[in-house]
Design an enzyme around this catalytic site. Structure first.
Site, PDB file in Angstrom:
ATOM      1  N   CYS A  91      28.559 124.936 102.572  1.00  0.00           N
ATOM      2  CA  CYS A  91      28.681 123.541 103.023  1.00  0.00           C
ATOM      3  C   CYS A  91      28.300 123.411 104.497  1.00  0.00           C
ATOM      4  O   CYS A  91      27.803 122.374 104.930  1.00  0.00           O
ATOM      5  CB  CYS A  91      30.119 123.050 102.860  1.00  0.00           C
ATOM      6  SG  CYS A  91      30.882 123.499 101.295  1.00  0.00           S
ATOM      7  N   GLU A 126      36.397 125.597  87.943  1.00  0.00           N
ATOM      8  CA  GLU A 126      36.248 126.317  89.211  1.00  0.00           C
ATOM      9  C   GLU A 126      36.912 125.528  90.323  1.00  0.00           C
ATOM     10  O   GLU A 126      36.714 124.316  90.434  1.00  0.00           O
ATOM     11  CB  GLU A 126      34.768 126.540  89.545  1.00  0.00           C
ATOM     12  CG  GLU A 126      34.040 127.397  88.529  1.00  0.00           C
ATOM     13  CD  GLU A 126      32.597 127.654  88.937  1.00  0.00           C
ATOM     14  OE1 GLU A 126      32.289 127.517  90.132  1.00  0.00           O
ATOM     15  OE2 GLU A 126      31.785 127.985  88.055  1.00  0.00           O
ATOM     16  N   ASP A 185      13.367 124.228  94.814  1.00  0.00           N
ATOM     17  CA  ASP A 185      12.342 125.254  94.572  1.00  0.00           C
ATOM     18  C   ASP A 185      11.508 124.833  93.365  1.00  0.00           C
ATOM     19  O   ASP A 185      11.624 125.374  92.269  1.00  0.00           O
ATOM     20  CB  ASP A 185      13.014 126.607  94.330  1.00  0.00           C
ATOM     21  CG  ASP A 185      11.990 127.737  94.251  1.00  0.00           C
ATOM     22  OD1 ASP A 185      10.835 127.509  94.654  1.00  0.00           O
ATOM     23  OD2 ASP A 185      12.339 128.821  93.768  1.00  0.00           O
ATOM     24  N   GLU A 228      23.996 124.215  94.913  1.00  0.00           N
ATOM     25  CA  GLU A 228      23.958 125.170  93.808  1.00  0.00           C
ATOM     26  C   GLU A 228      23.628 124.465  92.493  1.00  0.00           C
ATOM     27  O   GLU A 228      22.887 124.989  91.658  1.00  0.00           O
ATOM     28  CB  GLU A 228      25.293 125.910  93.695  1.00  0.00           C
ATOM     29  CG  GLU A 228      25.242 127.028  92.658  1.00  0.00           C
ATOM     30  CD  GLU A 228      26.538 127.810  92.566  1.00  0.00           C
ATOM     31  OE1 GLU A 228      26.542 128.813  91.835  1.00  0.00           O
ATOM     32  OE2 GLU A 228      27.530 127.415  93.191  1.00  0.00           O
ATOM     33  N   ARG A 241      29.109 125.078  83.437  1.00  0.00           N
ATOM     34  CA  ARG A 241      27.974 125.966  83.666  1.00  0.00           C
ATOM     35  C   ARG A 241      27.261 126.298  82.358  1.00  0.00           C
ATOM     36  O   ARG A 241      26.038 126.396  82.316  1.00  0.00           O
ATOM     37  CB  ARG A 241      28.437 127.258  84.349  1.00  0.00           C
ATOM     38  CG  ARG A 241      28.769 127.083  85.814  1.00  0.00           C
ATOM     39  CD  ARG A 241      29.077 128.408  86.475  1.00  0.00           C
ATOM     40  NE  ARG A 241      29.492 128.200  87.864  1.00  0.00           N
ATOM     41  CZ  ARG A 241      28.670 128.121  88.893  1.00  0.00           C
ATOM     42  NH1 ARG A 241      27.373 128.237  88.695  1.00  0.00           N
ATOM     43  NH2 ARG A 241      29.134 127.926  90.109  1.00  0.00           N
ATOM     44  N   HIS A 298      30.005 130.030 103.793  1.00  0.00           N
ATOM     45  CA  HIS A 298      30.418 128.643 103.552  1.00  0.00           C
ATOM     46  C   HIS A 298      29.130 127.821 103.507  1.00  0.00           C
ATOM     47  O   HIS A 298      28.626 127.371 104.542  1.00  0.00           O
ATOM     48  CB  HIS A 298      31.342 128.144 104.658  1.00  0.00           C
ATOM     49  CG  HIS A 298      32.599 128.947 104.797  1.00  0.00           C
ATOM     50  ND1 HIS A 298      33.588 128.952 103.838  1.00  0.00           N
ATOM     51  CD2 HIS A 298      33.017 129.791 105.771  1.00  0.00           C
ATOM     52  CE1 HIS A 298      34.576 129.747 104.224  1.00  0.00           C
ATOM     53  NE2 HIS A 298      34.253 130.281 105.397  1.00  0.00           N
TER      54      HIS A 298
END
Length: 762
Positions: free
Chosen positions: A730, A438, A506, A449, A409, A728
């Site tokens: 997914c 993670e 976006d 994400e 990240r 969730h």
């Protein structure tokens, strides 16, 4: 009825093949008035034969043969708005007919003089309606539609005027509208007489090249409202076939005449054609139309005529109707992948495919084609990797079936660039993202994400790759020069991966950017060929820099002394990384003053410089990045607006539509928690609604197809009510504890959606 669709020859085939109106059949309902049996078409043809034998005008021995010529099409990859190289079919010349079929036909027929005005016609209609005596109206309709010449006599503004320009059809539109608007309110026998006249007109001998009077007749006949009834579809189909078979030059005239119709009439004709295609594909009663195998030319003919309307709409400014209104939603239920394969294999040859006319395919269909085409490429890429491993007797690792992206990240951008560069051969595999440190298996949520965070960082103003234009509220490419444009290629690759993996981003580019992305829609074989160089206009600049576009518009319309008052040269200056740099728009531009005579050239060069030349290397890298993933013929089907929709989804959130499409697990619609949830969500601000959508799906954009395509689910989770909601991404699922009050649910939900970044396990 038995002989209706049989293969007949000569006049007998024409008689049986034209309108489905038989002496034994049920009555034809065309409008108001008493139902009466339709007179036998056989008797009608016989009367024509008697006229022919008496020296009147004849008709060809094989009308169907004349009408069945094939219409050639350009290759689909050029995506013409209309069928540009429709070959003019062979027409029978009177000199090639046998003596018994020859009939005198003047080379330049004189159109009889008809003086009835719109007002007089309306007065006739009023008298007939009040008195019940329809003789005068009947005579008018019977005479007007018996031939192309009579149609011109009635509706042409000047009987023997030429009107040979695209600007003016010469048709009295007000009179045409009056005659057609009242037609369906006349008695049945009048309506039937009009149809007989049209049959007569279509059965007439085909001459050589069409005159403008013939085009006018087609233009007028096309507007007949009777074709809305399936009982008239056979006649309508033959009319459409003849119009579709006209020459390219004739189509050019029709396109420009069509665009001058009123918006209401134009829309009616488009909707009628779309309904005709839908009904032919999926008839309500299979017996009400001839078998599809006997009239396979119906749909191609109608689609080609519809393409003329699409072309007319495209050349109108502004368009007469939105391009989305040309979509035929019925086509979402056909085997569109078979249509796509036919188009890929045959292009715009004589083998018809809806993909030759992409304006009729909805974005939903085009997205599905791209997805399935992408899936096939993914499978092919994975299979090649698997076979390669097995052939070298290496241990097979299932990870080779995926494009595995592993990033930190804190180093998101650099890690992503490194991974995509290193694994550029795997770009067409299924994407799978892992965030270092993670715990979490990517079933789609982590991928969403990753896209979201990467886009947010790339387009940040501090990063400098893109400039945010406050006036237009969009991003544009920074024009700074550098030695390496790989990061622009990364953005293009990212957009391509988003389309390839059905992720909405976006991103706020102007529409012109997507037009550049389709210039050309496939990467040229010549590596030195220019890409992304779409013709730029002042309207395009308006999308990016509206204030500058307004200023240039003022320059073009200035009435004073341009050279002395503006004091401009063909040299412009712009800021790059805080430094002002000057560029000549043409050789020696700094010494060439802008005058009233050359200001148009100055504006064109200036616009082209800003939107093309000054950012060429940046956009070329971006273009190649996008097409390195989306190298698909399916892109040729898309308009720039549709590419934007596929990349960005829709920013318009309709939470009511989401509520209607929502599924439930452990809850029902009537449960208190569910009712409180929707009350809270519908009252949220737009910003909070976007956060909710991002929390539940991993993206705040609505995919093509709308909220229903999200498959959004609300599930019950049996935990104490002091827990926050869980999602969730997914599976586009949100899990709610059994909150008992609206206040409690709103508080917990707001906290959850406002802190929804990252992935971890407690």
């Amino acid at each position: 009825m038995d002989g209706e669709h049989s293969a007949l020859s000569g006049v007998e085939r024409d008689r049986e093949r034209l309108p489905p109106i038989y002496s034994n059949s049920s009555s034809v309902v065309l409008g108001r008035g008493a139902k009466q049996p339709f007179p036998s078409l056989g008797n009608f043809i016989s009367s024509l034969s008697q006229k022919r034998d008496a020296g009147g005008r004849g008709f060809p021995a094989s009308f169907a043969g004349t009408l069945t010529s094939t219409v050639g099409l350009r290759h689909g990859r050029e995506l013409p708005p209309i069928c540009n190289d429709v070959r003019q079919k062979h027409r029978l010349s009177i000199d090639t007919l046998p003596p018994e079929l020859k009939a005198p036909f003047p080379l330049d027929p004189i159109i009889p003089l008809r003086t009835k005005t719109t007002k007089e016609f309306q007065e006739d209609m009023d008298r007939a309606t009040q008195s019940g005596d329809w003789r005068e109206v009947r005579d008018f309709y019977l005479t007007t539609f018996e031939s192309f010449i009579e149609i011109n006599a009635a509706f042409k503004r000047e009987a023997n005027g030429l009107f040979n320009t695209i600007e003016d059809s010469g048709v009295n539109a007000k009179f045409v509208n009056a005659v057609y608007d009242t037609l369906l309110g006349t008695p049945q026998d009048i309506q039937k007489s009009v149809l007989k006249g049209i049959i007569n007109s279509l059965l007439r001998e085909w001459k050589g090249p069409r005159t403008k009077d013939d085009l006018r007749a087609y233009f007028i006949l096309l507007q007949n409202p009777q074709y809305s009834s399936t009982n008239t579809y056979v006649i309508y189909a033959h009319l459409l076939r003849q119009i579709a078979a006209l020459s390219e030059a004739d189509h050019h005239f029709l396109v420009h005449w069509l665009k001058r119709l009123s918006a209401r009439r134009f829309r009616q004709l488009v909707e009628r054609l779309l309904q005709f295609i839908s009904t032919r594909l999926f008839p309500g009663d299979p017996d009400e139309l001839p078998p599809l195998s006997k009239c396979s030319w119906w749909i191609p003919s109608a689609t080609k005529v519809l393409s003329l309307f699409n072309a007319a709409n495209s050349v109108s400014s502004p368009p007469i109707m939105p391009f989305t209104d040309f979509y035929n939603i019925t086509l979402e239920h056909i085997d569109f992948m078979e249509e796509y394969r036919i188009w890929q294999n045959h292009g715009n040859s004589n083998r018809f495919s809806f993909c030759q006319f992409p304006f009729i395919l909805s974005t939903v269909v085009k997205k599905a084609i791209i997805q399935k085409d992408s899936e096939q490429q993914m499978i092919s890429q994975a299979r090649q990797s698997l076979v390669s491993k097995v052939s070298r007797r290496q241990r097979v690792d299932m990870n080779l079936l995926f494009l595995n992206i592993k990033v930190r990240r804190a180093q998101l951008l650099s890690d992503s660039l490194d991974e995509l560069t290193r694994k550029r051969c795997d770009l067409k595999k299924k994407l799978r993202v892992t965030f270092v440190g993670e715990a979490g298996l990517d079933m789609g949520g982590l991928t969403k994400e990753w896209f979201l965070l990467l886009v947010r960082q790339i387009f940040h103003t501090d990063y400098g790759m893109f400039t945010y234009m406050k006036d237009s509220r969009c991003h544009w490419f920074s024009s700074w020069k550098c030695d390496n444009y790989s990061e622009f290629q990364l953005v293009g690759t990212l957009m391509g991966l988003a389309v390839y993996n059905s992720i909405a981003l976006d991103i706020h580019f102007p529409l012109y950017c997507y037009r550049k992305l389709l210039s050309p829609p496939t990467v040229p074989c010549d590596q030195n060929a220019f890409v992304g160089m779409a013709t730029a206009t002042l309207e395009d600049l308006q999308q990016v820099m509206p204030e500058l576009a307004h200023g240039l518009g003022e320059l073009l319309s200035y009435e004073g002394n341009v050279e002395e008052d503006f004091y401009l040269t063909f040299q412009i200056s712009q800021e790059e990384m805080g430094i002002m740099k000057s560029y000549n728009l043409k050789p020696g531009g700094d010494k060439i003053p802008v005058t009233k005579q050359n200001r148009k050239e100055y504006v064109q060069l200036y616009v082209d410089f800003l939107l093309n030349k000054s950012i060429y290397k940046q956009f070329a890298a971006f273009y190649h990045g996008f097409h390195s993933v989306c190298a698909s013929d399916a892109l040729m089907l898309l308009r720039p607006e549709e590419v934007e929709m596929l990349v960005c989804g829709s920013p318009e959130l309709d939470m009511s539509a989401l509520q209607k499409a929502a599924q439930y697990e452990g809850y029902s619609k009537a449960d208190t928690t569910v009712r409180c949830f929707w009350e809270v969500v519908l009252a949220f601000t737009l910003e909070l609604q976007k956060k909710l959508l991002h929390f539940a799906t991993g993206s705040d954009r609505v995919p093509v197809g709308g909220m229903a395509d999200l498959n959004f689910k609300i599930s019950k989770i049996d935990v104490p009510t002091d827990w926050l909601p869980v999602s969730h991404t997914c599976f586009n699922q949100i899990c709610l504890p059994p909150y008992r009050t609206r206040k409690e649910l709103k508080h917990k939900l707001t906290i959850a959606i406002s802190n929804a970044e990252g992935f971890g396990l407690e």
